[in-house]
Write an enzyme that holds these catalytic residues in place. Structure first.
Site, short mmCIF file in Angstrom:
data_model
loop_
_atom_site.label_atom_id
_atom_site.label_comp_id
_atom_site.label_asym_id
_atom_site.label_seq_id
_atom_site.Cartn_x
_atom_site.Cartn_y
_atom_site.Cartn_z
N CYS A 49 0.94 -1.19 -0.09
CA CYS A 49 0.06 0.24 0.06
C CYS A 49 1.03 1.14 0.03
O CYS A 49 1.51 1.52 0.93
CB CYS A 49 -1.03 0.04 1.19
SG CYS A 49 -1.88 1.42 1.46
N CYS A 52 0.00 3.99 2.63
CA CYS A 52 0.37 3.44 4.01
C CYS A 52 1.71 4.09 4.23
O CYS A 52 2.02 4.35 5.52
CB CYS A 52 0.46 2.13 4.21
SG CYS A 52 -1.51 1.25 3.89
#
Length: 336
Positions: A49, A52
């Site tokens: 991700c 993230c």
């Protein structure tokens, strides 16, 4: 295997005691129980991700900046899909804030630092509230050591720092009543009694306090049970004498006997004197109910989010809880 941001920080020598990786096996301790002491932000992330990787360093920086005002727990949503599903995680990153063992708010996406600060400031305790919490914790330790005077001093400091802390007010008033500081207890209980809705635990303290004040101010406060019983034998509907007897029993710690006397009033006239018998009975039940422990959520076999945390074990009902259940049933039958 991809390392988490926490593992990377640890390898760089920058790990914080308030940042940790977690999963299903340690979720109860790392998140639920920990959030009863300090707010916990759960950061659901994944190695693939991109956002993230942007949000993670921001959260870690702010955890250091806020100096222990919250804990950061990072959960890999790929390897902990059961947890992610329980919290309804639809996209990454997703952050959930828990306080007192329960989720209270959250956000999705890689918010900029300013927005994350706004989110935190809305929910985290102020410096005064943190100091009050420290005083309350110190009071608990003093009380466990048997030093009621030191505990009272710390609870009073905590309440002065944060007058809106109901937990501290409750513990302070309860301890004041326990040591016989009835006038001071009355003064500090008063603000809680005008709350809407009125909390049952504060109402219970009021009826306990009333019983002790009755004993110290009414000549019947020093009567023996036989003196009350002689009058009641002449008139079974002498509710004033029955209530006086119940208050003396409460003041002396005979709660079951007090409830039995109050039941005699309730069965004959539920509404007498603005339902004081029923209200006093309910107050006794509340006073006798053991406080919830910090690990109640995990001991039940599930987290607050409904996650199975451990195998359920057959548990016998605690004798005190059985007694309370029995007297709740008695009250229900008397009222119906």
């Amino acid at each position: 295997v991809t390392s988490s941001p926490v593992q990377n920080a640890a390898s760089a020598g920058a790990a914080s005691p308030y940042i940790k990786d977690s999963g299903l096996a340690t979720f109860a301790a790392d998140v639920l129980e920990a959030s009863r002491q300090v707010p916990v932000i759960v950061d659901f992330w994944a190695p693939w991700c991109g956002p993230c990787k942007t949000l993670g360093p921001v959260l870690e920086k702010l955890e250091t900046t806020y100096a222990g005002r919250f804990s950061l727990v990072k959960i890999n949503a790929d390897s902990e899909q059961q947890l992610a599903g329980a919290f309804g995680v639809k996209s990454l990153p997703t952050c959930i804030l828990l306080k007192g063992g329960r989720p209270v708010d959250g956000f999705m996406g890689a918010l900029p630092e300013g927005k994350v600060r706004e989110f935190l400031d809305k929910h985290l305790p102020s410096d005064e509230e943190m100091a009050a919490q420290a005083d309350a914790q110190a009071a608990e330790e003093f009380l466990e050591a048997g030093d009621a005077d030191a505990a009272l001093a710390k609870l009073q400091e905590a309440l002065e720092l944060n007058p809106s802390d109901d937990e501290t007010r409750y513990n302070f008033v309860k301890l004041l009543i326990s040591v016989g500081e009835l006038d001071k207890a009355h003064a500090h209980l008063a603000p809680a009694l005008v709350q809407i809705p009125l909390q049952l635990r504060f109402d219970a303290l009021r009826y306990w306090l009333q019983a002790l004040q009755f004993v110290s101010s009414d000549e019947r406060g020093s009567w023996q049970p036989e003196q009350f019983d002689a009058l009641i034998a002449q008139n079974k509907r002498d509710f004033d004498t029955r209530l006086a007897k119940a208050r003396v029993l409460i003041a002396n710690g005979f709660m079951e006997e007090a409830m039995e006397e109050l039941l005699e009033i309730i069965m004959r006239d539920k509404t007498w004197n603005n339902e004081v018998a029923r209200k006093t009975y309910v107050a006794i039940l509340e006073l006798m109910t053991p406080p919830k422990t910090k690990s109640d959520a995990s001991e039940a076999g599930k987290s607050q989010g409904g996650i199975e945390l451990m195998g359920k074990s057959a548990m016998q009902e605690d004798p005190q809880m059985e007694l309370l259940s029995r007297y709740r049933r008695k009250l229900s039958m008397a009222l119906n």
